[in-house]
Design a protein around this motif. Structure first.
Motif, short mmCIF file in Angstrom:
data_model
loop_
_atom_site.label_atom_id
_atom_site.label_comp_id
_atom_site.label_asym_id
_atom_site.label_seq_id
_atom_site.Cartn_x
_atom_site.Cartn_y
_atom_site.Cartn_z
N SER A 1 22.95 49.99 25.67
CA SER A 1 24.10 49.13 25.96
C SER A 1 25.40 49.92 26.11
O SER A 1 26.32 49.46 26.80
CB SER A 1 24.28 48.09 24.85
N SER A 2 25.48 51.06 25.48
CA SER A 2 26.78 51.73 25.34
C SER A 2 26.64 53.24 25.46
O SER A 2 27.05 54.00 24.59
CB SER A 2 27.39 51.37 23.97
N ILE B 1 29.25 45.72 21.62
CA ILE B 1 29.24 46.84 22.56
C ILE B 1 30.07 47.99 22.00
O ILE B 1 29.66 49.16 22.04
CB ILE B 1 29.80 46.39 23.93
N ARG C 1 31.74 53.65 29.95
CA ARG C 1 31.07 52.36 30.12
C ARG C 1 31.52 51.37 29.05
O ARG C 1 31.77 50.19 29.34
CB ARG C 1 29.56 52.56 30.06
N VAL C 2 31.64 51.83 27.81
CA VAL C 2 32.10 50.95 26.73
C VAL C 2 33.52 50.48 27.01
O VAL C 2 33.85 49.29 26.86
CB VAL C 2 32.02 51.68 25.37
N PRO D 1 26.80 38.25 25.67
CA PRO D 1 28.12 37.66 25.92
C PRO D 1 28.20 36.29 25.25
O PRO D 1 27.18 35.71 24.86
CB PRO D 1 28.15 37.53 27.45
N GLN E 1 33.55 47.76 29.61
CA GLN E 1 33.03 46.48 29.15
C GLN E 1 33.97 45.81 28.14
O GLN E 1 34.08 44.59 28.09
CB GLN E 1 31.65 46.67 28.52
N CYS E 2 34.64 46.63 27.34
CA CYS E 2 35.56 46.10 26.32
C CYS E 2 36.99 45.97 26.85
O CYS E 2 37.87 45.49 26.13
CB CYS E 2 35.56 46.99 25.09
N ARG E 3 37.21 46.42 28.09
CA ARG E 3 38.53 46.40 28.73
C ARG E 3 39.55 47.17 27.91
O ARG E 3 40.65 46.70 27.60
CB ARG E 3 39.00 44.96 28.96
N SER F 1 33.30 41.30 22.73
CA SER F 1 32.70 42.59 23.10
C SER F 1 32.49 43.54 21.91
O SER F 1 32.18 44.71 22.10
CB SER F 1 33.56 43.28 24.15
#
Length: 888
Positions: free
Chosen positions: A258-259, A221, A264-265, A579, A268-270, A218
């Motif tokens: 995307s970011s 991102i 949101r980032v 991904p 997506q990056c957990r 990720s």
């Protein structure tokens, strides 16, 4: 060379490029290794591997004579066969039916000659290198952004930075000396912030102010989000962007898509939103920011994009080429940079010129005087071995590397070489997984015999100098390649008699038509084009370019805002995060991450010779999160089978919260020479980045299950044994002993008879046996003692419930066993009052875990510095400091 002398040379391991001061006793072939206090890469500090180099120069296991189809041969016969086979293959199938596969372990002079032969005179681009597996994404990212493969900064920037970001790099283990320099910088300046971005909580987090455990894959991102944040916070250098860059608007638009928000980032990056916001604020607020990245970024199917996502943030803030700031690629190998300089990658030509420019092709052809120069890129590493497998490449020459272990989908690579018509391997080691498949094996010099140059991560060229005369019939790689080139009819272009002649030509080519009118290139060593033998012998470390403008080298590039693109401006790249190609599914629900260890190097052909380097992590292992361990019914220190679509391996289970749930980590180093089923490469998917062609070694879908053999055990022996009757076996060299970890799926008819027949050879009058067996529980233990000295001990059980090995291994250092020790042998436990050092924590000084714990308790030690003063542990390379802190 004097029989006793001190020689300054360079470490052969990672890209830090540490200087070494070697006190040489040539008559007895011994060397005392110390760090070179004057070398700018390390100022005297060495890691555990560099410190142990003196233990790796033994001749046992060396390839010392050419071999042709398994038998000893003369150099004349071997070289004639190689040249004739390549010529006949080319005549029958064309130049693209042959290939050379090289290594970042080659010296620059060796690399230059190999590249010149293949691309310049054979006329094929089919020379690639194992640097494709570690650095090609960085090369491609640099080229897209800067117009050249340039590392802008230098190690001195570490001390001048306000914020250092370690991205996809366990620097503490993979570049230990640089890590210790960063640690020292932080101790001297506590205001220095350190951020570690890595899915795993590694030893590098020991000095981190913030750890961001990103989801694997990720990173693009994350850094797109940073670019968007910098714009929102008005933290951009608009003047720099306008004057020195192009493409910013497109890059920012892509980042916004995307970011768009921190939330949101983070999702997506957990990541924790507050932690992510903290990192973004630090990056925006501190002017002097260094972004150090390595394989976690490069080894990805979108590695090039990740590199450019990082560079975008530095271009947007104007933080590049100035003290204490810039993106910095931590190079994997000792001379991966040198290989890039000479054109070792198949899309490159030479001297930072490549096949994308017809002018470059014409320029190099004229300089080399070649009418047969290659006109197009060759096959990259994975493509090259696929072509061998498919029968399109008929002859391959592998130099100084072990692709049967290190390449992804390694079982296919092994099969490819098995069916290849003609395989040549140049190596200094006789038995590797790759030499086993060679029709011709050519004995090359080892590190302690080589003479030439290498280039480290900061563009610093250093000399590797020979400590000893060549062993046996071994020859320099440049000599071997030159001899084959002459036999192929290219004698006039390969007249070299010494490394300095090659270095002069390499330097002259770097400056050839390198000017504003004909095209300015970053790589320029023209000041060395006429270097004398004396000056070459005494060459001091220097950072390129070294030319008329910078006769003493140049620490930083791009400080003037001038780049090597057509416009002279740096290029923003619009990044659309992708991904990983192969995602987990119900059959393969876990993600395999791979990497290097603190005390081993590549495929262990050198490091496994040093007993002290085998103690910290003696077996292939797999790190598993506790939740996954419970889900898959895995217990600590048991064995597990890991499987992917491409292959399988067996590894010892280590359960740790430092590993993310849903992911596994396996080290890369073990080969069939040391572990029957420990080759990580057989698991790894062969997907590559479409631009850099670097494999995605950090993200392979796998599954895991407990391995349930009928018996498990270990053998410690004063002699090296040949063991074939166990499905799982690992060989570990110790101090005056060999250790074998074993597991089997079938029982021998009788352990008593099997042990004596297969392990101990002929009995002597002075040998005595101790033996214990409980057949009902599946236990067998035996010890063989000769002249009151321990010769062999074997422990077998129905499960992994076996005694610790540390006390038993220490008995091999004793000339005579004491009565209490003999009585305790088959318990595996030391007699009351006898210390047991435990698992080795500090490889530099051989200090064990139990020794450290005892000192902490008895002497009230509170800090790792106090432990160091008491036991010396952690005072050399410092890589074990996080483990010492954990014990405290």
């Amino acid at each position: 060379m004097n029989s006793n002398s001190t020689i300054q040379t360079t470490c052969p391991y990672c890209g830090v490029g540490c200087g070494i001061s070697a006190q040489v006793d040539e008559q007895n072939r011994q060397v005392n290794i110390n760090g070179d206090t004057a070398h700018p890469a390390n100022f005297g500090r060495l890691c555990s591997k560099g410190s142990a180099l003196g233990e790796t120069i033994e001749l046992k296991g060396r390839l010392l004579q050419p071999k042709v189809y398994g038998r000893d041969a003369s150099w004349t016969e071997a070289l004639d066969l190689v040249a004739d086979s390549f010529l006949s293959t080319i005549e029958k199938y064309g130049a693209d039916a042959v290939a050379i596969y090289g290594s970042g372990q080659l010296l620059t002079e060796d690399y230059y000659v190999a590249n010149k032969l293949m691309k310049g005179f054979i006329g094929s681009g089919n020379m690639d290198t194992n640097s494709r597996l570690c650095m090609s994404s960085s090369v491609a990212g640099h080229k897209r952004a800067f117009g050249s493969d340039t590392v802008p900064g230098c190690y001195d920037d570490f001390e001048q930075a306000d914020l250092i970001v370690l991205i996809g790099s366990n620097t503490a283990w993979c570049h230990p000396v640089s890590f210790q320099r960063i640690r020292a910088a932080k101790e001297a300046n506590p205001a220095l912030k350190i951020v570690v971005i890595d899915p795993r909580r590694t030893a590098s987090c020991d000095i981190a102010d913030l750890h961001l455990p990103v989801a694997i894959g990720s990173d693009a991102i994350l850094f797109n989000g940073l670019l968007h944040f910098l714009n929102q916070q008005k933290a951009l250098d608009q003047d720099y962007i306008a004057a020195h860059t192009e493409g910013f608007t497109a890059a920012l638009n892509a980042a916004t898509v995307s970011s768009a928000t921190i939330e949101r980032v983070a999702a997506q990056c957990r990541l924790n939103t507050e932690d992510l916001h903290c990192f973004y604020q630090w990056f925006a607020g501190y002017q002097k920011v260094m972004s150090l990245y390595s394989q976690g970024i490069n080894q990805s199917s979108s590695g090039t994009d990740k590199v450019n996502a990082i560079i975008n943030c530095h271009l947007a803030t104007g933080r590049i080429g100035k003290p204490g700031m810039g993106p910095f690629s931590l190079t994997g190998q000792a001379n991966a940079m040198g290989g890039r300089e000479v054109g070792g990658l198949s899309h490159q030509l030479a001297a930072h010129m490549d096949f994308s420019s017809s002018d470059d092709i014409d320029r190099v052809a004229r300089f080399w005087g070649s009418n047969t120069i290659a006109r197009k890129p060759g096959l990259t590493a994975v493509e090259l071995f696929d072509a061998i497998y498919d029968g399109n490449i008929k002859a391959v020459w592998i130099i100084c590397t072990n692709p049967v272990v290190s390449l992804p989908n390694a079982d296919k690579v092994k099969q490819a070489l098995k069916q290849c018509e003609f395989v040549v391997v140049s190596d200094c080691i006789a038995n590797t997984d790759t030499t086993a498949l060679a029709h011709v094996a050519l004995p090359a010099l080892g590190w302690s015999e080589k003479d030439g140059t290498v280039t480290n991560s900061e563009r610093c060229i250093s000399r590797q100098r020979a400590l000893f005369s060549p062993a046996g019939s071994a020859k320099p790689d440049w000599w071997i390649i030159t001899q084959v080139a002459r036999r192929m009819g290219f004698e006039q272009a390969f007249h070299y008699q010494s490394p300095v002649e090659i270095f002069r030509e390499h330097a002259a080519l770097s400056g050839f038509e390198n000017n504003a009118e004909q095209g300015l290139r970053d790589f320029d060593l023209s000041a060395f084009a006429e270097i004398s033998q004396h000056d070459y012998d005494h060459l001091q470390p220097v950072q390129w370019p070294v030319n008329q403008a910078y006769p003493k080298g140049r620490a930083r590039l791009f400080d003037d805002g001038q780049f090597f693109t057509a416009s002279g401006k740096a290029q923003f790249i619009a990044i659309e995060p992708r991904p990983p190609v192969n995602l987990p599914d119900k059959n393969y629900p876990l993600i395999l991450n791979t990497g290097r260890l603190r005390d081993q190097w590549h495929t262990m052909t050198r490091t496994a010779m040093a007993a002290k380097l085998n103690q910290h992590k003696p077996e292939p292992f797999v790190e598993v999160h506790p939740v996954d361990a419970q889900c898959y019914e895995l217990l600590p220190n048991t064995l597990a089978v890991i499987e992917s679509c491409w292959g399988s391996m067996i590894a010892r289970v280590q359960i740790t919260g430092s590993q993310q749930q849903g992911s596994l980590f396996v080290p890369m180093h073990w080969t069939e020479q040391y572990a029957s089923r420990g080759r990580m490469g057989s698991l790894v998917n062969p997907v590559v980045d479409p631009i850099s062609k670097q494999p995605e070694s950090k993200h392979t879908p796998v599954r895991i299950k407990a391995y349930q053999p009928i018996w498990q055990g270990f053998i410690l022996s004063r002699r090296e044994l040949t063991i074939t009757e166990s499905e799982y076996r690992v060989k570990i060299k110790g101090e005056q002993f060999y250790r074998y970890e074993l597991a089997g799926e079938t029982l021998p008819e009788d352990w008593h008879s099997s042990v004596r027949k297969n392990l101990c050879g002929t009995e002597t009058p002075n040998s005595q046996w101790q033996e214990y067996q409980d057949s009902a529980k599946g236990n067998y233990r035996a010890a063989r003692i000769i002249d009151n000295q321990l010769d062999t001990v074997i422990f077998i059980a129905a499960d992994s419930n076996l005694p610790d090995r540390s006390w038993l291994t220490g008995l091999f250092l004793k000339a005579q066993l004491e009565r209490l020790e003999r009585m305790a042998l088959l318990t595996g436990l030391p007699p009351l009052g006898i210390p047991d050092v435990g698992i080795i924590v500090c490889a530099c000084f051989n200090v064990g875990e139990k020794t450290i714990k005892t000192a902490i308790k008895e002497k009230g030690l509170k800090t790792h510095q106090e432990v160091g003063l008491c036991l010396k542990a952690g005072t050399n390379c410092g890589s074990c400091v996080p483990e010492i802190k954990a014990l405290l």
